[in-house]
Design an enzyme around this catalytic site. Structure first.
Site, PDB file in Angstrom:
ATOM      1  N   ILE A   2       0.860  -1.173   0.000  1.00 35.46           N
ATOM      2  CA  ILE A   2       0.000   0.000   0.000  1.00 35.46           C
ATOM      3  C   ILE A   2       0.902   1.229   0.000  1.00 35.46           C
ATOM      4  O   ILE A   2       2.077   1.151   0.352  1.00 35.46           O
ATOM      5  CB  ILE A   2      -0.979   0.018   1.198  1.00 35.46           C
ATOM      6  CG1 ILE A   2      -0.232  -0.070   2.528  1.00 35.46           C
ATOM      7  CG2 ILE A   2      -2.007  -1.082   1.080  1.00 35.46           C
ATOM      8  CD1 ILE A   2      -1.153  -0.028   3.748  1.00 35.46           C
ATOM      9  N   ASP A   3       0.351   2.344  -0.421  1.00 34.75           N
ATOM     10  CA  ASP A   3       1.154   3.555  -0.567  1.00 34.75           C
ATOM     11  C   ASP A   3       1.734   4.030   0.765  1.00 34.75           C
ATOM     12  O   ASP A   3       1.176   3.751   1.834  1.00 34.75           O
ATOM     13  CB  ASP A   3       0.315   4.679  -1.166  1.00 34.75           C
ATOM     14  CG  ASP A   3      -0.145   4.373  -2.584  1.00 34.75           C
ATOM     15  OD1 ASP A   3       0.525   3.575  -3.258  1.00 34.75           O
ATOM     16  OD2 ASP A   3      -1.174   4.931  -2.998  1.00 34.75           O
ATOM     17  N   LYS A   4       2.801   4.791   0.671  1.00 34.70           N
ATOM     18  CA  LYS A   4       3.479   5.323   1.853  1.00 34.70           C
ATOM     19  C   LYS A   4       2.509   6.014   2.814  1.00 34.70           C
ATOM     20  O   LYS A   4       2.512   5.751   4.016  1.00 34.70           O
ATOM     21  CB  LYS A   4       4.559   6.309   1.423  1.00 34.70           C
ATOM     22  CG  LYS A   4       5.209   7.071   2.568  1.00 34.70           C
ATOM     23  CD  LYS A   4       6.168   8.136   2.049  1.00 34.70           C
ATOM     24  CE  LYS A   4       6.708   8.977   3.205  1.00 34.70           C
ATOM     25  NZ  LYS A   4       7.596  10.073   2.722  1.00 34.70           N
TER      26      LYS A   4
ATOM     27  N   ARG B 209      -7.088   5.991  -5.505  1.00 35.30           N
ATOM     28  CA  ARG B 209      -6.805   7.418  -5.628  1.00 35.30           C
ATOM     29  C   ARG B 209      -7.131   7.928  -7.032  1.00 35.30           C
ATOM     30  O   ARG B 209      -7.770   8.969  -7.194  1.00 35.30           O
ATOM     31  CB  ARG B 209      -5.340   7.682  -5.271  1.00 35.30           C
ATOM     32  CG  ARG B 209      -4.979   7.228  -3.866  1.00 35.30           C
ATOM     33  CD  ARG B 209      -3.482   7.231  -3.614  1.00 35.30           C
ATOM     34  NE  ARG B 209      -2.932   8.575  -3.610  1.00 35.30           N
ATOM     35  CZ  ARG B 209      -1.630   8.824  -3.515  1.00 35.30           C
ATOM     36  NH1 ARG B 209      -0.761   7.823  -3.444  1.00 35.30           N
ATOM     37  NH2 ARG B 209      -1.194  10.070  -3.510  1.00 35.30           N
TER      38      ARG B 209
END
Length: 345
Positions: free
Chosen positions: A154-156, A256
């Site tokens: 998953i994204d930062k 997103r």
């Protein structure tokens, strides 16, 4: 002659870099190995040759030899292991919020701000560095260089659940479920705007042609990979809406990019236009209120809430869930108070 366009896709669940290039209408005939050297960034002639020898380069869906000459409108696909890094993965004593652990896997509730695996400008302080310290050994399969144990990410600045494989069997078993889209993943998201009803976003997701750091949604198959996100309205809070997203596919930045494409970017998402006032007047008390919310939640309002899958040993379906973190909760509570009292408008 215009430049050919390479659409480089790397899904959450995949262990390789997938490259697709559509040759220009005016493409002069050129050996495929030289063509790829000109088109693929951060690679070497040896990597290209090895990929061709391994049958990982296809033209119009057919395996070819290095002597093949690219022709106009050829579709070239290439699968490469991620580029080798110049440094080793070092063990670092970083605290982890471990939700569950057994002999085959563990689940971590990742904090926002932590990068999942080492990469450019992020060789330390990552989840993988922490895992390397906390576990004696993690499986590394072909194409998984620098990402031991990881079958997705998953994204930062997204918080929430990640599953990590502790052995090769678990890694293979879990990776297959991600590839076949049988993993159950649900996210909580706070989005700009008033979503009137539940819905589904679909399309081909690929790199934005002007800014390759972000993804875009396209109607044309050759520009990306098929992606599906289902969303359900949970709570309407004036100029924002709390929703639950269920992933049917797992592409890079999928939620997103999908939500931006329908005009409802994630609250606070700087990359996709959610870090400014999208709905409501950008002045007065309301402006100050939104800025206060941004200060409480200085990232995209996205949390990987639940993860369900078939366990590699028991073959039983298991489901895990974690609460939203404090920053998300604080901003959400402010919006709830705002919805109850519109005097800030």
């Amino acid at each position: 002659m215009t430049e050919d366009i390479a659409f480089i896709e790397q899904e959450e669940q995949e262990l390789f870099e997938h490259i697709r290039i559509v040759a220009d209408k005016g493409q002069a005939q050129l050996r495929v190995d030289k063509f790829l050297m000109n088109r693929v960034e951060n690679t070497s002639r040896n990597r290209i040759q090895n990929a061709i020898d391994a049958g990982s380069v296809r033209v119009n869906d057919k395996v070819i030899k290095a002597s093949y000459k690219v022709k106009p409108l050829d579709i070239i696909t290439l699968v490469l292991p991620d580029p080798p890094r110049d440094t080793e993965v070092y063990a670092e004593d970083i605290p982890l919020n471990i939700v569950y652990e057994d002999d085959d896997l563990l689940l971590v509730n990742k904090e926002a701000g932590m990068v999942v695996h080492p990469g450019f400008n992020n060789y330390t302080g990552t989840l993988v560095n922490a895992l390397t310290f906390h576990l004696n050994q993690l499986p590394t399969l072909p194409g998984n260089t620098g990402r031991p144990g990881l079958v997705h990410r998953i994204d930062k600045d997204t918080s929430g659940l990640l599953v990590i494989a502790k052995n090769e069997w678990a890694m293979t078993f879990l990776a297959k479920q991600f590839y076949e889209h049988t993993i159950h993943r649900r996210y909580l998201a706070l989005v700009w705007g008033d979503l009137k009803e539940d819905g589904t976003v679909t399309g081909y997701i690929g790199r934005d042609l002007k800014d390759r750091r972000i993804m875009n949604l396209y109607n044309e198959e050759e520009k990306g990979k098929w992606s599906v996100t289902h969303y359900k309205v949970l709570e309407r809070l004036g100029y924002v809406t709390l929703i639950e997203c269920r992933l049917e596919t797992g592409r890079t930045h999928q939620i997103r990019a999908h939500l931006k494409s329908i005009g409802h970017p994630l609250f606070g998402d700087a990359s996709y236009g959610g870090d400014r006032i999208v709905k409501g007047a950008a002045n007065g008390k309301y402006k100050q209120f939104v800025e206060n919310c941004f200060a409480l939640l200085p990232r995209q309002a996205l949390h990987a809430k639940s993860l369900g899958f078939e366990h590699p040993k028991s073959k039983q379906f298991v489901d895990f869930e974690v609460e939203i973190p404090a920053d998300f909760s604080a901003a959400l509570e402010k919006w709830r108070n705002y919805a109850a009292d519109k005097s800030l408008t």
